[in-house]
Each structure stands twice: as C-alpha cells, then as structure tokens.
Design an enzyme around this catalytic site. Structure first.
Site, PDB file in Angstrom:
ATOM      1  N   ASN A   1      19.032  63.958   9.133  1.00 27.43           N
ATOM      2  CA  ASN A   1      18.165  64.131  10.319  1.00 27.43           C
ATOM      3  C   ASN A   1      18.327  65.524  10.926  1.00 27.43           C
ATOM      4  OD1 ASN A   1      17.477  61.463  10.094  1.00 27.43           O
ATOM      5  ND2 ASN A   1      18.775  60.754  11.765  1.00 27.43           N
TER       6      ASN A   1
ATOM      7  N   SER B   1      31.216  57.696   2.732  1.00 23.85           N
ATOM      8  CA  SER B   1      31.455  57.886   4.171  1.00 23.85           C
ATOM      9  C   SER B   1      31.837  56.602   4.905  1.00 23.85           C
ATOM     10  CB  SER B   1      30.225  58.522   4.838  1.00 23.85           C
ATOM     11  OG  SER B   1      29.969  59.780   4.281  1.00 23.85           O
TER      12      SER B   1
ATOM     13  N   TRP C   1      17.040  68.397   8.717  1.00 24.32           N
ATOM     14  CA  TRP C   1      15.567  68.364   8.675  1.00 24.32           C
ATOM     15  C   TRP C   1      14.994  69.020   9.934  1.00 24.32           C
ATOM     16  CZ3 TRP C   1      11.924  66.174  11.896  1.00 24.32           C
ATOM     17  CH2 TRP C   1      10.603  66.219  11.415  1.00 24.32           C
TER      18      TRP C   1
ATOM     19  N   HIS D   1      16.651  62.955  14.822  1.00 33.17           N
ATOM     20  CA  HIS D   1      17.019  61.533  14.977  1.00 33.17           C
ATOM     21  C   HIS D   1      15.794  60.707  15.388  1.00 33.17           C
ATOM     22  CE1 HIS D   1      21.100  62.561  14.234  1.00 33.17           C
ATOM     23  NE2 HIS D   1      21.314  63.159  15.393  1.00 33.17           N
TER      24      HIS D   1
ATOM     25  N   LEU E   1      13.169  38.991   6.034  1.00 30.70           N
ATOM     26  CA  LEU E   1      14.201  40.023   5.829  1.00 30.70           C
ATOM     27  C   LEU E   1      15.261  39.978   6.928  1.00 30.70           C
ATOM     28  CD1 LEU E   1      14.842  42.759   4.220  1.00 30.70           C
ATOM     29  CD2 LEU E   1      13.785  43.904   6.170  1.00 30.70           C
TER      30      LEU E   1
ATOM     31  N   ASP F   1      21.030  59.981   5.868  1.00 36.43           N
ATOM     32  CA  ASP F   1      21.596  61.288   6.212  1.00 36.43           C
ATOM     33  C   ASP F   1      20.523  62.374   6.144  1.00 36.43           C
ATOM     34  OD1 ASP F   1      23.573  63.024   6.966  1.00 36.43           O
ATOM     35  OD2 ASP F   1      24.460  63.217   4.978  1.00 36.43           O
TER      36      ASP F   1
ATOM     37  N   ARG G   1      21.913  56.875  -0.743  1.00 38.64           N
ATOM     38  CA  ARG G   1      22.245  57.863   0.287  1.00 38.64           C
ATOM     39  C   ARG G   1      21.228  58.989   0.215  1.00 38.64           C
ATOM     40  NH1 ARG G   1      27.698  60.019   2.709  1.00 38.64           N
ATOM     41  NH2 ARG G   1      26.829  61.613   4.049  1.00 38.64           N
TER      42      ARG G   1
HETATM   43  C1  FPP Z   1      22.548  61.332   9.903  1.00 40.59           C
HETATM   44  O1  FPP Z   1      21.877  62.502  10.213  1.00 40.59           O
HETATM   45  C2  FPP Z   1      22.146  60.209  10.693  1.00 40.59           C
HETATM   46  C3  FPP Z   1      22.850  59.590  11.673  1.00 40.59           C
HETATM   47  C4  FPP Z   1      23.895  60.161  12.517  1.00 40.59           C
HETATM   48  C5  FPP Z   1      22.631  58.202  11.941  1.00 40.59           C
HETATM   49  C6  FPP Z   1      21.257  57.677  11.649  1.00 40.59           C
HETATM   50  C7  FPP Z   1      20.403  57.659  12.846  1.00 40.59           C
HETATM   51  C8  FPP Z   1      19.067  57.499  12.789  1.00 40.59           C
HETATM   52  C9  FPP Z   1      18.344  57.273  11.529  1.00 40.59           C
HETATM   53  C10 FPP Z   1      18.250  57.567  14.006  1.00 40.59           C
HETATM   54  C11 FPP Z   1      18.365  56.402  14.915  1.00 40.59           C
HETATM   55  C12 FPP Z   1      18.413  55.082  14.265  1.00 40.59           C
HETATM   56  C13 FPP Z   1      17.900  53.978  14.824  1.00 40.59           C
HETATM   57  C14 FPP Z   1      18.081  52.659  14.167  1.00 40.59           C
HETATM   58  C15 FPP Z   1      17.111  54.002  16.059  1.00 40.59           C
HETATM   59  P1  FPP Z   1      22.775  63.744  10.499  1.00 40.59           P
HETATM   60  O2  FPP Z   1      22.687  64.047  11.937  1.00 40.59           O
HETATM   61  O3  FPP Z   1      24.166  63.532   9.972  1.00 40.59           O
HETATM   62  O4  FPP Z   1      22.059  64.847   9.629  1.00 40.59           O
HETATM   63  P2  FPP Z   1      22.699  66.158   9.030  1.00 40.59           P
HETATM   64  O5  FPP Z   1      23.633  65.733   7.915  1.00 40.59           O
HETATM   65  O6  FPP Z   1      21.514  66.895   8.502  1.00 40.59           O
HETATM   66  O7  FPP Z   1      23.395  66.864  10.138  1.00 40.59           O
END
Ligand code: FPP
Length: 225
Positions: free
Chosen positions: A15, A180, A18, A30, A125, A13, A172
């Site tokens: 992305n 979640s 950040w 992402h 793995l 969580d 997490r």
């Molecule tokens: C949460 O960040 C992350 C996701 C929605 C899913 C995870 C996706 C990735 C790590 C990228 C793609 C993965 C692969 C395997 C190619 P968020 O958007 O909820 O962040 P926020 O809470 O800051 O809004």
C-alpha cells in the site's frame, strides 16, 4: 484430494509503496488497499467453492509504525467495518476476526463485535481479518490456554488457535518472499504464491489466474503422489 483452494490467505503488502509512487501519502495507499479488500472479498463470496478468506490487516508488529499511520489504520478499519456491514449481509459473508483484540480501543472492539454478531448466521464465505495478529503470539496464547491439560496434541493445539483451518493457498503481494509471522501453523501445507503486484493494484483477475495455477499443482502432503 480436491485441487480447489477452499481456504485462501493473503498478506496484503505494498500500500505504502503504491501511494508513494503516485506522489501521495502512505495513508492514501491504505485507503485504496481497503477497496481491494472489498473487491477480493466480493469475488471470493461469489465463488461458492471458496469457503474462507483470511487477510492480514494489522500485525502485532505494525504498532511500531509512526503513530499517525497507526491511528489512520485504526480509523480506516472502523470506517470499513461500519460501511461494509451491509456488504457482508448481502453477500452472506460471515466476519470473523483473529488476533488479540484486547489492545484496540473500546469503540473499535465494539464495532468488531457488532459486525461479528450481525453476520453470525451468514453461511457463505467466511472473511477473517487478522487484527493485532501474530502467529507466534497466537501459538503462545493457545499453549497457555491448554497449560492445565495433561498433554497437548497437534489436534488440541490446532483447535485452541484463533484460526483452526489449514490454508490451501497463501498469496503475498508486494514482491517480498516471506511469511511475516502470518498463520505459520495453518500454512504448513499451503501452496505459496508471491506476486510483485502492489496490493492496491491486485485484482480479482489476478486472483483467478493464481487459482488456475494452484489447480495444476499436485499436492502430496508429504506422501507420494
Ligand atoms: C501493507 O502495506 C499493508 C498493511 C499494513 C495492512 C493492510 C491494510 C490494508 C489493506 C488497508 C486496510 C484494511 C482494511 C480491512 C480496512 P504497507 O504499508 O506495508 O506497504 P509498503 O510495504 O509498500 O510500505
């Protein structure tokens, strides 16, 4: 009971936050998050005492996000799997998706299937990506698959799930303290670690620190020491 986490699961969580903090679009977050996936997978593959890494990549609830973000995540996933196939093979990593893949496009399902087949004989793995995954959905699908059985036991239900492996360590990132809808059954006896680090900034060093802490915890599984 070994104090080595053999199965590590991560709720990735942070992305979006950040990227926003960098003045960039959420999709950039992402993109960087996918690089962290690669780095953490490579770290786990190099540690033969870690058998399985389960990563929450797209939940059954993530469809509610703006269409443009969902479409970006689908394309990113497709691009990631295509470009990473050689990394999986070189690292002896078996790719195993979990979740209901039926809602994905034909082309995404094909690449998921291709990478799964290509890595089927890898015996290092196991990297399991949760894709259109929700724990409640997984449990309901498992119960439906068993509905003609005379009785359902913990063992038969467990074996009918997408992921049939108990988690030792669940992490997490991103500061929130909740599960979640991720691997609820499999996390029954997992040690839970929460970090404020946002996923694009999570490193193998931080994972190593968490694993060191995990090793100091006494796991009783409901018993006495
Ligand atoms: C949460 O960040 C992350 C996701 C929605 C899913 C995870 C996706 C990735 C790590 C990228 C793609 C993965 C692969 C395997 C190619 P968020 O958007 O909820 O962040 P926020 O809470 O800051 O809004």
């Amino acid at each position: 009971m070994s104090n080595q986490p053999r199965h590590i699961a991560i709720i990735m969580d942070g992305n979006g936050r950040w990227a926003t903090a960098q003045g960039k679009s959420r999709t950039y977050g992402h993109e960087r998050g996918a690089e962290t996936v690669r780095a953490i997978t490579t770290y786990c593959a190099r540690h033969s005492d870690i058998d399985r890494l389960s990563l929450y990549a797209f939940s059954t609830e993530n469809w509610k996000r703006p269409k443009i973000e969902v479409e970006f995540l689908m394309k990113l996933l497709e691009r990631y799997l295509k470009s990473e196939c050689s990394t999986y093979l070189e690292g002896n990593i078996r790719f195993e998706p979990i979740g209901d893949l039926s809602l994905f496009s034909k082309s995404l399902r094909k690449i998921i299937n291709d990478v799964q087949n290509a890595t089927a004989n890898c015996n290092g793995l196991v990297q399991s990506l949760a894709l259109n995954y929700g724990s409640r959905d997984e449990i309901v699908r498992a119960i439906n698959a068993l509905r003609n059985e005379e009785s359902i036991t913990e063992e038969s239900l467990s074996n009918a799930l997408d992921c049939t492996h108990d988690i030792d360590l669940l992490i997490r990132t991103g500061g929130d303290h909740r599960l979640s809808n991720f691997l609820l059954w499999q996390a029954a006896y997992a040690e839970l670690f929460f970090t404020d680090t946002l996923w694009p900034e999570f490193t193998a060093d931080e994972l190593e620190t968490i694993i060191k802490k995990f090793k100091t915890v006494e796991r009783r599984f409901g018993g006495l020491n």
